[in-house]
Design a protein around this motif. Sequence first.
Motif, PDB file in Angstrom:
ATOM      1  N   UNK A 169      -4.830  -5.793   0.496  1.00 52.68           N
ATOM      2  CA  UNK A 169      -5.598  -4.843  -0.426  1.00 52.68           C
ATOM      3  C   UNK A 169      -6.725  -5.864  -1.068  1.00 52.68           C
ATOM      4  N   UNK A 170      -7.729  -4.962  -1.407  1.00 54.79           N
ATOM      5  CA  UNK A 170      -9.096  -5.635  -2.093  1.00 54.79           C
ATOM      6  C   UNK A 170      -8.904  -5.752  -3.402  1.00 54.79           C
ATOM      7  N   UNK A 171      -9.894  -6.410  -4.131  1.00 56.55           N
ATOM      8  CA  UNK A 171      -9.735  -6.550  -5.551  1.00 56.55           C
ATOM      9  C   UNK A 171      -9.748  -5.063  -6.272  1.00 56.55           C
ATOM     10  N   UNK A 172     -10.758  -4.305  -5.748  1.00 57.63           N
ATOM     11  CA  UNK A 172     -10.976  -2.824  -6.225  1.00 57.63           C
ATOM     12  C   UNK A 172      -9.807  -2.026  -6.322  1.00 57.63           C
ATOM     13  N   UNK A 173      -9.228  -2.167  -4.937  1.00 58.46           N
ATOM     14  CA  UNK A 173      -7.750  -1.428  -4.863  1.00 58.46           C
ATOM     15  C   UNK A 173      -6.719  -2.100  -5.927  1.00 58.46           C
ATOM     16  N   UNK A 208      -1.957  -2.278   2.318  1.00 58.71           N
ATOM     17  CA  UNK A 208      -0.326  -1.338   2.257  1.00 58.71           C
ATOM     18  C   UNK A 208      -0.098  -0.813   0.894  1.00 58.71           C
ATOM     19  N   UNK A 209      -1.294  -0.890   0.091  1.00 57.18           N
ATOM     20  CA  UNK A 209      -1.114  -0.146  -1.214  1.00 57.18           C
ATOM     21  C   UNK A 209      -1.343   1.381  -0.659  1.00 57.18           C
ATOM     22  N   UNK A 210      -0.787   2.391  -1.527  1.00 61.35           N
ATOM     23  CA  UNK A 210      -1.100   3.884  -1.268  1.00 61.35           C
ATOM     24  C   UNK A 210      -2.438   4.044  -1.007  1.00 61.35           C
ATOM     25  N   UNK A 211      -2.787   5.120  -0.259  1.00 62.56           N
ATOM     26  CA  UNK A 211      -4.064   5.515   0.079  1.00 62.56           C
ATOM     27  C   UNK A 211      -5.273   5.923  -0.968  1.00 62.56           C
ATOM     28  N   UNK A 212      -4.670   6.264  -2.036  1.00 69.12           N
ATOM     29  CA  UNK A 212      -5.495   6.811  -2.970  1.00 69.12           C
ATOM     30  C   UNK A 212      -6.238   5.514  -3.677  1.00 69.12           C
ATOM     31  N   UNK A 274      -5.532  13.140  -2.791  1.00 69.41           N
ATOM     32  CA  UNK A 274      -6.702  12.522  -2.149  1.00 69.41           C
ATOM     33  C   UNK A 274      -7.645  13.938  -1.676  1.00 69.41           C
ATOM     34  N   UNK A 275      -7.020  14.794  -1.308  1.00 73.27           N
ATOM     35  CA  UNK A 275      -7.903  16.060  -1.031  1.00 73.27           C
ATOM     36  C   UNK A 275      -8.199  16.618  -2.227  1.00 73.27           C
TER      37      UNK A 275
END
Length: 480
Positions: A169-173, A208-212, A274-275
């Motif tokens: 995961x990236x820093x922002x995530x 691997x963090x949730x898509x939100x 997310x929707x």
Amino acid sequence: MNSYANNVVRSRRDWLKSSGCGFGSLALGSMLAEQKAQAAPAVDHSLRARTPLLPARAKRVIFIFMQGGPSHVDTFDYKPDLIARDGKTIDFTGVRFNSFGKVSQRTLMKPLWKFRQYGNCGQHVSELFPEIAKHVDDLCFLKGMHTEGVAHGPSTLFMHTGATNLVRPSLGSWLMYGLGTENQSLPGFVQLQPSDTKGGPRNYSNAFLPSVYQGTAIGRASRSIDQMTIDHIRNPVLNDAETESRFRLTQQLNQAQLQRRTEQDDRLEAVIKSYELAWRMQNKAPGILDLSEETATTQEMYGIGSKPTDAFGRQCLMARRLSESGVRFVQINYADESPNPRWDQHSNMPKHMEHATATDKPVAGLLADLKQRGLLEDTLVWWGAEFGRTPFNQSNDGRDHNPRGFTVFLAGGGVKKGFSYGSTDEIGHEAVDGKVHMHDLHATVLHALGLDHEQLTYRYAGRDFRLTDVFGRVVKDIFA
């Protein structure tokens, strides 16, 4: 109608009623199955704002990414010894593919631009950045930076995710996972004009963090600045009423599918959320992305309307509007899709002036605008790249990659003003004092927003992961 026909109709109706949600769930179920098998235990994966565990100095981050690696010894790291020893040779232990670990002689090259001292702090800045130089009393320079990776791809990925070759995961995530978002109608993590190379979408991936928690790309480096918008934010065929009707029906089917499940499914809930976010964005985002609402004076402050600075100025102004509206992490990308990124001058260092001219005024405008609006105090601004450049020359008037020592600067977010921390050696080759590894910078950014980098973990595939892996320390000396 005879009883057989009635039974057939009834059977068809029952079958459609029971399986209508199933058609759409087949593909969704297969996508979620593997993730669910290895996922973390059930936790709150909503986007609601969360209270940080530590006292927070900042609420949000704006990262200004200078892709390719500006030369620190030509910009902010003044080295009189390098000037005095121009043209002399040194023994250099290589870090690149064709010279890794080998000792060879290299010729030192002095900065191509003159330095001056600015502000009450007396910070040296070269002729490349006369506008940023006016703000040095608000800046905190980290001059002992060092990192992993010697090529753009691995080092850029490491800068974003803390790993050179893995999907992390990236820093922002991570920030989204730890803190949520302040605006439920906008994504909490935005990338402006990101590159599709040198890590590409992995640089803003939730992995691997949730898509939100995935970053939202607005524009692409390969597109013109006029296309810096969210793709498909409006339906070109349906009117607003028809679009809303279809959205409501889709969410009813999603909720029906969720209720049919016998156990909580965090991944399915994340998809549904997310929707919902996408729907709210259709009403909120177009207004935020419309820079024409800004005054002519403000636009001129960012260099908008002037050819050298217009494109990057629009990114910087967009970043301020998004941050002001509650977006947690905004990344501005001075990037392109060429094999040698913008600042990557292996054989043409004078081209640094072109890139400095394009970015100097917009960055200075962003700093001034944040300050006058009272946003700088609780916004952490980070300017930097994946690595620096060598003090010796390459191809006569170029410089090679240098992960051993380079400079970044921070502003706002509780960091000391007019302050310089750490240093490279006398020629700007290696970090020697106040060394700050990229893991340390990640830990420090999280700390500024009230997060403990050792406690911000996510369990996946049988182990607890974190942004800084098993490394990192908070550089507490840079905070006021």
